[in-house]
Design a protein around this motif. Structure first.
Motif, PDB file in Angstrom:
ATOM      1  N   PHE A   1       0.845  -1.207   0.000  1.00 51.07           N
ATOM      2  CA  PHE A   1       0.000   0.000   0.000  1.00 51.07           C
ATOM      3  C   PHE A   1       0.878   1.253   0.000  1.00 51.07           C
ATOM      4  N   LEU A   2       0.514   2.201  -0.844  1.00 48.10           N
ATOM      5  CA  LEU A   2       1.264   3.462  -0.914  1.00 48.10           C
ATOM      6  C   LEU A   2       0.364   4.594  -0.412  1.00 48.10           C
ATOM      7  N   SER A   3       0.847   5.315   0.605  1.00 50.47           N
ATOM      8  CA  SER A   3       0.070   6.455   1.138  1.00 50.47           C
ATOM      9  C   SER A   3       0.856   7.737   0.924  1.00 50.47           C
ATOM     10  N   PRO A   4       0.211   8.885   1.119  1.00 49.80           N
ATOM     11  CA  PRO A   4       0.996  10.128   1.160  1.00 49.80           C
ATOM     12  C   PRO A   4       1.964  10.068   2.339  1.00 49.80           C
ATOM     13  N   GLY A   5       3.035  10.829   2.291  1.00 48.60           N
ATOM     14  CA  GLY A   5       3.920  10.971   3.456  1.00 48.60           C
ATOM     15  C   GLY A   5       3.102  11.488   4.627  1.00 48.60           C
ATOM     16  N   LEU A   6       3.461  11.055   5.840  1.00 52.55           N
ATOM     17  CA  LEU A   6       2.694  11.492   7.016  1.00 52.55           C
ATOM     18  C   LEU A   6       3.168  12.874   7.465  1.00 52.55           C
ATOM     19  N   ILE A   7       2.235  13.614   8.042  1.00 50.92           N
ATOM     20  CA  ILE A   7       2.519  14.991   8.467  1.00 50.92           C
ATOM     21  C   ILE A   7       2.273  15.095   9.963  1.00 50.92           C
ATOM     22  N   ASP A   8       3.314  15.445  10.718  1.00 49.51           N
ATOM     23  CA  ASP A   8       3.133  15.667  12.153  1.00 49.51           C
ATOM     24  C   ASP A   8       2.923  17.166  12.358  1.00 49.51           C
ATOM     25  N   CYS A   9       1.667  17.555  12.596  1.00 52.74           N
ATOM     26  CA  CYS A   9       1.316  18.980  12.563  1.00 52.74           C
ATOM     27  C   CYS A   9       1.433  19.658  13.924  1.00 52.74           C
TER      28      CYS A   9
ATOM     29  N   ALA B   1      21.674  18.371  17.810  1.00 49.62           N
ATOM     30  CA  ALA B   1      21.950  16.920  17.837  1.00 49.62           C
ATOM     31  C   ALA B   1      20.752  16.173  18.442  1.00 49.62           C
ATOM     32  N   LEU B   2      20.186  16.715  19.511  1.00 48.33           N
ATOM     33  CA  LEU B   2      19.022  16.068  20.130  1.00 48.33           C
ATOM     34  C   LEU B   2      17.841  16.043  19.157  1.00 48.33           C
ATOM     35  N   ALA B   3      17.630  17.187  18.508  1.00 46.08           N
ATOM     36  CA  ALA B   3      16.479  17.291  17.587  1.00 46.08           C
ATOM     37  C   ALA B   3      16.671  16.379  16.372  1.00 46.08           C
ATOM     38  N   GLU B   4      17.902  16.232  15.915  1.00 45.34           N
ATOM     39  CA  GLU B   4      18.148  15.378  14.740  1.00 45.34           C
ATOM     40  C   GLU B   4      17.734  13.932  15.015  1.00 45.34           C
ATOM     41  N   THR B   5      18.058  13.456  16.206  1.00 48.56           N
ATOM     42  CA  THR B   5      17.667  12.078  16.558  1.00 48.56           C
ATOM     43  C   THR B   5      16.151  11.931  16.507  1.00 48.56           C
ATOM     44  N   ARG B   6      15.463  12.963  16.952  1.00 51.20           N
ATOM     45  CA  ARG B   6      13.993  12.888  17.010  1.00 51.20           C
ATOM     46  C   ARG B   6      13.379  12.953  15.614  1.00 51.20           C
ATOM     47  N   VAL B   7      13.918  13.822  14.769  1.00 51.39           N
ATOM     48  CA  VAL B   7      13.394  13.905  13.395  1.00 51.39           C
ATOM     49  C   VAL B   7      13.634  12.577  12.687  1.00 51.39           C
ATOM     50  N   ASN B   8      14.816  12.030  12.900  1.00 53.11           N
ATOM     51  CA  ASN B   8      15.151  10.749  12.296  1.00 53.11           C
ATOM     52  C   ASN B   8      14.164   9.660  12.745  1.00 53.11           C
ATOM     53  N   THR B   9      13.820   9.692  14.019  1.00 52.41           N
ATOM     54  CA  THR B   9      12.889   8.710  14.577  1.00 52.41           C
ATOM     55  C   THR B   9      11.508   8.851  13.930  1.00 52.41           C
ATOM     56  N   LEU B  10      11.046  10.081  13.780  1.00 55.64           N
ATOM     57  CA  LEU B  10       9.734  10.298  13.142  1.00 55.64           C
ATOM     58  C   LEU B  10       9.771   9.842  11.679  1.00 55.64           C
ATOM     59  N   MET B  11      10.863  10.201  10.996  1.00 50.79           N
ATOM     60  CA  MET B  11      10.964   9.850   9.575  1.00 50.79           C
ATOM     61  C   MET B  11      10.953   8.344   9.354  1.00 50.79           C
ATOM     62  N   LYS B  12      11.559   7.616  10.252  1.00 48.42           N
ATOM     63  CA  LYS B  12      11.631   6.150  10.091  1.00 48.42           C
ATOM     64  C   LYS B  12      10.247   5.509  10.085  1.00 48.42           C
ATOM     65  N   GLU B  13       9.268   6.247  10.613  1.00 53.30           N
ATOM     66  CA  GLU B  13       7.892   5.732  10.575  1.00 53.30           C
ATOM     67  C   GLU B  13       7.035   6.480   9.549  1.00 53.30           C
ATOM     68  N   GLY B  14       7.670   7.164   8.616  1.00 50.77           N
ATOM     69  CA  GLY B  14       6.905   7.688   7.487  1.00 50.77           C
ATOM     70  C   GLY B  14       6.579   9.168   7.513  1.00 50.77           C
ATOM     71  N   VAL B  15       7.170   9.923   8.428  1.00 50.49           N
ATOM     72  CA  VAL B  15       6.844  11.353   8.503  1.00 50.49           C
ATOM     73  C   VAL B  15       7.706  12.135   7.506  1.00 50.49           C
TER      74      VAL B  15
END
Ligand code: NIG
Ligand code: FE
Length: 414
Positions: free
Chosen positions: A71-79, A129-143
């Motif tokens: 299944f292909l969805s749009p990229g997820l948006i964390d608003c 550095a702290l924020a990068e880890t968090r963005v990476n974590t969100l992206m790994k689940e499709g954000v």
């Protein structure tokens, strides 16, 4: 360009053998705007064609991907996130479990102010550095798109530092970042007992400095008895309007304080939390451009019991968005995927409503067009999910079904 309009000479990318969750129900009437046995084509970072695989135009393309029936969805948006911060509030988590409330902790100088101290002390590089880890974590689940608020600085210098970190994240990652000024998050120690003076300082000092450096996309506040009154927020929002900045608000989280009514009157983007939203304000929302943003992570982590008025909003056809509210206090949960599950289990959204909440309705809550749905002309931000049914996105948690992701038609390495 519509499917029927003149087709290009080439495509940059074609993904075949997929089921498309277009989230565009106006055009595709099945749940999730589903198109089974489909294909999608990209040119210059945008969707150029989509439809049944058998109708795929015969146009040369160097990069053809077999979606293997996924299944292909749009990229997820964390608003709604507060992901730039330093420090931890695990001690407060323990205090809450021992019976102290979020409000009591805040009133004793903990809560938001404890993160303010840690964030003021942290260097730009530490925060990044702290924020990068968090963005990476969100992206790994499709954000693929993230809103990030300031609000742990509460002085001009640190609010600038936070928003510059948010800006720098766009250099590190292909995600789109929207930056929100949340100076009116709490009253800092320098203005203790003078919240009006603090609002004036935000209007005359902080906001102009941020605008000057082009660091802000929207202005937010915390309207609550432990935050700011509607009058104080209105003053700040009037200043935001002078810079043509859209507004949004943490509203009706702990009590019915009238914040949602204010943000609607100011044609704001969103009213966020809304657990204590009245029926009257639900009706008002249904006649407005403002989107309610549900934050099931905060509801869950604070063990709240007051549910947002989901049934009424649904009956009134109000589009509902969902955000992670990722922050160290009320929602230390860095997963938008988890929010899909919590929105269903706590708020009784359907899995389809949940996915709409983190795609097209999240785009509306950020005032973005061309993202959040699979439509010709929209940005080619895609998630490929190894699932058998779209409800699996909300149903399971822990096994990550994301197999591939594209932003602007480019593969992201996860
Ligand atoms: O969205 N309600 C206010 N702001 C955040 C909490 C921030 C914090 O506790 O640090 C929220 O829940
Ligand atoms: Fe928040």
């Amino acid at each position: 360009m519509k499917n029927s309009e003149a087709l290009p000479q080439t495509f940059d990318l074609v993904i075949k053998n997929v089921h498309l969750l277009t989230m565009d129900k106006k055009t595709h009437h099945q749940a999730y705007g589903l198109i089974n046995d489909a294909a999608i084509a990209v040119l210059n970072g945008e969707i150029s064609w989509l439809g049944q695989a058998t109708d795929l135009p015969d146009i040369p393309c160097k990069n053809v991907v077999d979606g293997q029936g996924q299944f292909l969805s749009p990229g997820l948006i964390d608003c709604h996130t507060h992901l730039v911060f330093a420090g931890s509030r695990a001690d407060e988590f323990e205090k809450r479990l021992n019976g102290m409330s979020y409000k009591e902790i805040a009133e004793q100088g903990g809560g938001i102010l404890s993160t303010v101290n840690a964030t003021r002390e942290a260097s730009f590089d530490e925060l990044l550095a702290l924020a990068e880890t968090r963005v990476n974590t969100l992206m790994k689940e499709g954000v693929t798109c993230i809103e990030i608020k300031s609000g742990y600085g509460l002085n001009t210098e640190t609010e600038i530092k936070m928003l510059k970190v948010a800006q720098a994240l766009e250099q590190s990652f292909p995600v789109e970042i929207r930056r929100t000024f949340l100076g009116a998050h709490a009253v800092p120690p320098e203005f203790k007992n003078d919240p009006d003076g603090y609002i004036d300082y935000l209007i005359t000092d902080t906001l102009p400095a941020l605008v000057e450096q082009d660091l802000v996309d929207a202005v937010d506040g915390f309207c609550e008895n432990i935050g700011f009154s509607t009058e104080q927020i209105k003053k700040l929002f009037d200043a935001a309007k002078k810079y043509n900045l859209p507004v949004k608000l943490h509203a009706e989280q702990l009590s019915d304080s009238g914040g949602t009514g204010l943000v609607i009157d100011m044609e704001g983007l969103s009213a966020d939390h809304v657990e204590y939203l009245s029926e009257k304000d639900c009706i008002k929302l249904s006649h407005s451009v403002t989107i309610p943003v549900l934050l099931p992570g905060a509801f869950h982590s604070l063990s709240e019991t007051q549910l947002p008025p989901i049934k009424i909003l649904r009956e009134l056809n109000v589009p509902m968005a969902i955000g992670s509210d990722y922050n160290p206090g009320s929602s230390p949960l860095c997963s938008l995927k988890l929010m899909l599950s919590l929105a269903c289990t706590h708020f009784k959204l359907t899995p389809e409503e949940s996915l709409l909440g983190v795609t097209c309705n999240a785009a509306k809550a950020l005032g973005l067009d061309k993202v959040g749905a699979l439509k010709v002309g929209y940005r080619a931000d895609f998630c490929l999910w190894d699932i058998k049914h779209p409800a699996e996105l909300s149903y399971t948690f822990g096994i990550n079904p994301l197999t591939r992701m594209w932003i602007r038609g480019q593969t992201c390495f996860l």
